[in-house]
Write a protein that holds these residues in place. Structure first.
Motif, PDB file in Angstrom:
ATOM      1  N   TRP A  17       0.739  -1.351  -0.136  1.00 51.85           N
ATOM      2  CA  TRP A  17      -0.110   0.089  -0.076  1.00 51.85           C
ATOM      3  C   TRP A  17       0.828   1.207  -0.072  1.00 51.85           C
ATOM      4  CZ3 TRP A  17      -0.653   3.618   3.970  1.00 51.85           C
ATOM      5  CH2 TRP A  17       0.008   3.441   5.199  1.00 51.85           C
ATOM      6  N   HIS A  18       0.490   2.361  -0.502  1.00 50.69           N
ATOM      7  CA  HIS A  18       1.084   3.569  -0.526  1.00 50.69           C
ATOM      8  C   HIS A  18      -0.075   4.539  -0.900  1.00 50.69           C
ATOM      9  CE1 HIS A  18       1.578   4.441  -5.012  1.00 50.69           C
ATOM     10  NE2 HIS A  18       1.472   3.103  -5.076  1.00 50.69           N
ATOM     11  N   LEU A  19       0.324   5.955  -0.659  1.00 45.87           N
ATOM     12  CA  LEU A  19      -0.743   6.843  -0.901  1.00 45.87           C
ATOM     13  C   LEU A  19      -0.224   7.618  -2.340  1.00 45.87           C
ATOM     14  CD1 LEU A  19      -0.342   8.729   2.846  1.00 45.87           C
ATOM     15  CD2 LEU A  19      -1.877   6.957   1.912  1.00 45.87           C
ATOM     16  N   ASN A  20      -1.566   8.098  -2.783  1.00 48.50           N
ATOM     17  CA  ASN A  20      -1.413   8.547  -4.414  1.00 48.50           C
ATOM     18  C   ASN A  20      -2.423   9.788  -4.539  1.00 48.50           C
ATOM     19  OD1 ASN A  20      -1.975   7.832  -7.439  1.00 48.50           O
ATOM     20  ND2 ASN A  20       0.085   7.941  -6.927  1.00 48.50           N
ATOM     21  N   ILE A  40      -5.385   5.646  -1.495  1.00 52.30           N
ATOM     22  CA  ILE A  40      -4.364   4.515  -0.926  1.00 52.30           C
ATOM     23  C   ILE A  40      -4.556   3.466  -2.231  1.00 52.30           C
ATOM     24  CG2 ILE A  40      -4.013   2.807   0.907  1.00 52.30           C
ATOM     25  CD1 ILE A  40      -5.873   4.525   2.628  1.00 52.30           C
ATOM     26  N   ARG A  41      -3.312   3.197  -2.506  1.00 51.72           N
ATOM     27  CA  ARG A  41      -3.234   2.017  -3.541  1.00 51.72           C
ATOM     28  C   ARG A  41      -2.934   0.838  -2.788  1.00 51.72           C
ATOM     29  NH1 ARG A  41      -3.407   2.963  -8.663  1.00 51.72           N
ATOM     30  NH2 ARG A  41      -1.867   1.326  -9.120  1.00 51.72           N
ATOM     31  N   TYR A  42      -3.861   0.108  -2.626  1.00 53.22           N
ATOM     32  CA  TYR A  42      -3.722  -1.249  -1.703  1.00 53.22           C
ATOM     33  C   TYR A  42      -3.972  -2.434  -2.572  1.00 53.22           C
ATOM     34  CZ  TYR A  42      -5.173  -4.609   1.669  1.00 53.22           C
ATOM     35  OH  TYR A  42      -5.462  -5.573   2.563  1.00 53.22           O
ATOM     36  N   GLY A  43      -3.201  -3.422  -2.176  1.00 53.72           N
ATOM     37  CA  GLY A  43      -3.402  -4.719  -2.840  1.00 53.72           C
ATOM     38  C   GLY A  43      -2.702  -5.852  -2.274  1.00 53.72           C
ATOM     39  N   SER A  44      -2.533  -6.970  -2.768  1.00 55.45           N
ATOM     40  CA  SER A  44      -2.110  -8.370  -2.095  1.00 55.45           C
ATOM     41  C   SER A  44      -1.476  -9.205  -3.157  1.00 55.45           C
ATOM     42  CB  SER A  44      -3.223  -9.127  -1.077  1.00 55.45           C
ATOM     43  OG  SER A  44      -4.109  -9.491  -1.982  1.00 55.45           O
ATOM     44  N   SER A  45      -0.583 -10.070  -2.670  1.00 54.51           N
ATOM     45  CA  SER A  45      -0.081 -10.978  -3.687  1.00 54.51           C
ATOM     46  C   SER A  45       0.055 -12.433  -2.939  1.00 54.51           C
ATOM     47  CB  SER A  45       1.144 -10.416  -4.285  1.00 54.51           C
ATOM     48  OG  SER A  45       2.213 -10.395  -3.062  1.00 54.51           O
ATOM     49  N   ASP A  69       2.329 -11.468  -8.634  1.00 56.07           N
ATOM     50  CA  ASP A  69       1.584 -10.365  -9.042  1.00 56.07           C
ATOM     51  C   ASP A  69       0.714  -9.619  -7.719  1.00 56.07           C
ATOM     52  OD1 ASP A  69       2.412 -10.364 -11.472  1.00 56.07           O
ATOM     53  OD2 ASP A  69       0.670 -11.452 -12.300  1.00 56.07           O
ATOM     54  N   VAL A  70       0.589  -8.232  -7.940  1.00 60.64           N
ATOM     55  CA  VAL A  70      -0.241  -7.745  -6.842  1.00 60.64           C
ATOM     56  C   VAL A  70      -1.576  -6.883  -7.553  1.00 60.64           C
ATOM     57  CG1 VAL A  70      -0.133  -5.654  -5.098  1.00 60.64           C
ATOM     58  CG2 VAL A  70       2.069  -7.079  -5.615  1.00 60.64           C
ATOM     59  N   GLU A  71      -2.572  -7.386  -6.961  1.00 57.08           N
ATOM     60  CA  GLU A  71      -3.919  -6.732  -7.514  1.00 57.08           C
ATOM     61  C   GLU A  71      -4.031  -5.605  -6.587  1.00 57.08           C
ATOM     62  OE1 GLU A  71      -8.557  -8.215  -8.431  1.00 57.08           O
ATOM     63  OE2 GLU A  71      -7.277  -8.944  -6.555  1.00 57.08           O
ATOM     64  N   VAL A  72      -4.119  -4.281  -7.359  1.00 55.90           N
ATOM     65  CA  VAL A  72      -4.020  -3.100  -6.658  1.00 55.90           C
ATOM     66  C   VAL A  72      -5.123  -2.500  -6.805  1.00 55.90           C
ATOM     67  CG1 VAL A  72      -2.673  -1.038  -6.255  1.00 55.90           C
ATOM     68  CG2 VAL A  72      -1.470  -2.685  -6.595  1.00 55.90           C
ATOM     69  N   ILE A  73      -5.945  -1.727  -5.907  1.00 52.44           N
ATOM     70  CA  ILE A  73      -7.265  -1.184  -6.154  1.00 52.44           C
ATOM     71  C   ILE A  73      -7.119   0.116  -5.388  1.00 52.44           C
ATOM     72  CG2 ILE A  73      -8.457  -3.117  -6.161  1.00 52.44           C
ATOM     73  CD1 ILE A  73      -9.504  -2.664  -3.214  1.00 52.44           C
ATOM     74  N   SER A  85      -9.751  -3.710   2.808  1.00 56.57           N
ATOM     75  CA  SER A  85      -9.831  -2.483   3.623  1.00 56.57           C
ATOM     76  C   SER A  85      -8.195  -2.376   3.902  1.00 56.57           C
ATOM     77  CB  SER A  85     -10.625  -2.502   4.726  1.00 56.57           C
ATOM     78  OG  SER A  85     -10.142  -1.814   5.825  1.00 56.57           O
ATOM     79  N   CYS A  86      -7.897  -1.181   3.982  1.00 52.94           N
ATOM     80  CA  CYS A  86      -6.510  -0.790   4.492  1.00 52.94           C
ATOM     81  C   CYS A  86      -6.639   0.017   5.669  1.00 52.94           C
ATOM     82  CB  CYS A  86      -5.760  -0.052   3.341  1.00 52.94           C
ATOM     83  SG  CYS A  86      -3.915   0.203   3.557  1.00 52.94           S
ATOM     84  N   VAL A  87      -7.669  -0.145   6.257  1.00 54.13           N
ATOM     85  CA  VAL A  87      -7.793   0.747   7.731  1.00 54.13           C
ATOM     86  C   VAL A  87      -6.880   0.429   8.846  1.00 54.13           C
ATOM     87  CG1 VAL A  87      -9.447   1.361   9.414  1.00 54.13           C
ATOM     88  CG2 VAL A  87     -10.337   1.113   7.193  1.00 54.13           C
ATOM     89  N   GLY A  88      -6.724  -0.861   9.028  1.00 57.39           N
ATOM     90  CA  GLY A  88      -5.542  -1.004  10.086  1.00 57.39           C
ATOM     91  C   GLY A  88      -4.180  -0.625  10.074  1.00 57.39           C
ATOM     92  N   ARG A  89      -3.780  -1.005   8.540  1.00 56.57           N
ATOM     93  CA  ARG A  89      -2.128  -0.376   8.108  1.00 56.57           C
ATOM     94  C   ARG A  89      -2.167   1.211   8.288  1.00 56.57           C
ATOM     95  NH1 ARG A  89      -3.661  -5.208   6.206  1.00 56.57           N
ATOM     96  NH2 ARG A  89      -2.065  -6.877   6.120  1.00 56.57           N
TER      97      ARG A  89
END
Length: 300
Positions: free
Chosen positions: A60-63, A76-81, A103-107, A133-137
């Motif tokens: 995740w990172h801010l954009n 927040i560009r957030y994803g998982s692999s 691969d990371v699926e980013v939303i 959700s990226c609330v906790g992070r």
């Protein structure tokens, strides 16, 4: 919550002294300025990707960040692999892409920070998309970053619960929906399915056009007195979650009354925001809805 449902968590942010747990009012000078001065540092730190390794790594990172005197918002560009999958065309079922483990699926998930020049608290809003959700992070990154640059101080996030807001507590309830996942069907109450089937069970009660089902504050207290906060009993069934659709001025808002801790108090914006061609909410639409909710909170 549906896979493409759009939710919004809102938290009040307060800063404290570590040594005596005393809260510090916001101000333009002295220690009261620390929270506001931390925001650009937080944005800079998380403008590059944070990558958490593990069996299902997170990214995740801010954009697309914009700021004015009191407000900072963006995506927040957030994803998982960590797993493989095959992406196919929904109509032809033709395979379009074979996703690799790496691969990371980013939303994109909308966020908004409001830190005024004075007062006891600021506000942060964090969007969810279905169960993603990226609330906790976001909150942990904010808390840890604040402490690292402000020795002897900390911040705390307190969820804003709509039923406890004056402007929402007195809102007319137009609809209540109860949800239970993995409900065991009973042939005496469900003639459609054989007894014993596991189903997702929902019951909705809707007021007549000019009527209501009570007021949000009283309704929440009534169910809390009967069932506690872990589940809600209606009829002979204990439900996992309940939502209410309330009238605030001329606008309807759907809020979570009860549910798992991460959903309690969530604002449901699924039917309020405009989506783009990619199926995600447009940032201007999220911004308008969040601004309206912040104004309701401050007015309370």
């Amino acid at each position: 919550m549906a896979d493409n449902a759009i939710g919004l968590h809102v938290y009040a942010i307060t800063q404290y002294r570590m040594r005596n747990s005393q809260s510090i009012p916001l101000s333009a000078s002295g220690e009261g300025r620390l929270l506001k001065e931390f925001i650009p540092k937080f944005i800079r730190k998380f403008s590059t990707a944070e990558y958490e390794d593990g069996s299902r790594a997170r990214f995740w990172h801010l954009n697309s960040v914009s700021s004015n005197s009191d407000t900072t918002d963006g995506v927040i560009r957030y994803g998982s692999s960590g797993f493989e999958s095959t992406i196919v065309d929904s109509k032809s079922l033709k395979e379009n892409y074979a996703r690799k483990v790496t691969d990371v699926e980013v939303i994109p998930l909308y966020f908004r920070l409001w830190i005024p020049q004075s007062g006891q608290y600021g506000l942060v809003a964090l969007q969810t998309f279905g169960q993603r959700s990226c609330v906790g992070r976001f909150c942990r990154g904010f808390e840890n970053g604040y402490r690292s640059v402000n020795d002897g101080y900390r911040v705390a996030f307190a969820p804003v619960v709509p039923a406890k807001l004056a402007s929402y507590r007195d809102g007319e309830v137009k609809k209540i929906s109860f949800f239970k996942h993995d409900h065991t069907s009973d042939s005496s109450e469900n003639a459609v399915l054989p007894a014993g089937n596991l189903v997702d069970y929902q019951v909705t009660i809707q007021a007549k056009p000019k009527g209501n089902l009570g007021f949000l504050g009283g309704l929440r207290e009534k169910f809390a007195a009967r069932s506690g906060d872990s589940d809600i009993q209606y009829g002979d069934t204990n439900f996992d979650k309940a939502t209410a659709e309330i009238l605030i001025g001329k606008k309807r808002r759907r809020v979570t009354l009860f549910g798992v801790s991460r959903e309690t108090g969530k604002f449901d914006l699924t039917d309020q925001v405009e989506r783009g061609a990619n199926g995600m909410p447009k940032i201007d639409s999220m911004r308008a809805e969040t601004t309206s909710i912040f104004e309701d909170i401050v007015a309370s």
